[in-house]
Design a protein around this motif. Structure first.
Motif: not given
Length: 255
Positions: A144, A65, A11, A165, A67, A63
């Motif tokens: 996710h 995100h 994260s 994730d 992080d 993906h």
């Protein structure tokens, strides 16, 4: 085939590790081929300890995100402005649809055409394999909140399963079955994190690996800095019949 843990903090970048990034290498036709799975916050700096980033053969982003992808912005700067040029054509990048525009906006609103001059973007599609040198990488759509993929990486008769994730889903079986090593999301802790559809816990990662069958090694990753990794390991060990490993930043594991 071997995998280097460039970053494994969940994260956000932690005090011991950047966020998610994994360097996978294999010998083929007289040279070493390398792909990077994710390039999250802080990962570009650590990646330079192992390889010149602009020498990587391809990048796959599970993906969008931060992080898992935000250090692509720094790589853009490196590729565009390195003195003398990077000595290569545009770097192939696979990601969910819209990756080019997303990264252009993240960099600061520049037009995606500028980013496209540095990277050669391709869309990931569920179960549509990507071939890079000796690697066959099959993206598998996982569970996710936004479009996200795990990767089944095959080369030289070895198999790496990387969940990205995800929470529990049927697709983890095809991702993990017969894998020599599974890198499994373990961001959540049983008894504390009750929201569903975001991350695995150690026990749920182990359950998925047992259900898949034929997994030789289970390694927990994407553990946030606020978690005690030994708690995650203990919860997985209550399900997994063998040793539960913890991903260590900077370490290289042979499959």
């Amino acid at each position: 085939m071997n995998v280097t843990i460039v970053g494994c903090s969940g994260s956000f970048a932690g005090p011991r590790s950047p966020a998610s990034s994994y360097l996978v290498r294999a010998e083929h036709e007289g040279r070493t081929w390398s792909v990077v799975l994710d390039l999250g916050s802080g990962a570009l700096g650590a990646l330079q300890r192992h390889i010149e980033p602009y020498a990587v053969d391809a990048i796959l982003l599970s993906h969008l995100h931060v992080d898992h992808c935000i250090d692509m912005c720094g790589l853009y700067v490196m590729m565009r402005y390195v003195p003398g040029g990077p000595g290569r054509s545009a770097m192939p990048v696979w990601g969910p649809p819209g990756t080019a525009v997303h990264l252009a906006r993240a960099y600061g609103g520049r037009e995606s055409e500028d980013v496209l001059g540095v990277f050669d973007f391709h869309d990931l599609r569920h179960r549509d394999p990507v071939t890079i040198g000796p690697f066959t990488i099959t993206p598998v759509r996982v569970n996710h909140p936004l479009e996200a993929y795990g990767f089944r990486v095959e080369a030289g008769g070895r198999v790496l399963g990387y969940t990205g994730d995800t929470d529990t889903c049927d697709q983890l079986t095809e991702l993990m079955t017969g894998a020599d090593l599974v890198l499994a999301d373990s961001a959540f802790v049983d008894g504390r994190d009750t929201v569903t559809g975001i991350h695995l816990s150690g026990s749920r990662a182990a359950e998925a690996a047992v259900r898949a069958g034929g997994v030789r090694r289970l390694m927990l990753t994407h553990i946030p800095a606020w978690n005690d990794p030994e708690v995650c390991r203990k919860q997985a060990s209550e399900v997994w019949p063998g040793e539960v490993e913890l991903a260590e930043p900077g370490e290289t594991y042979c499959l």
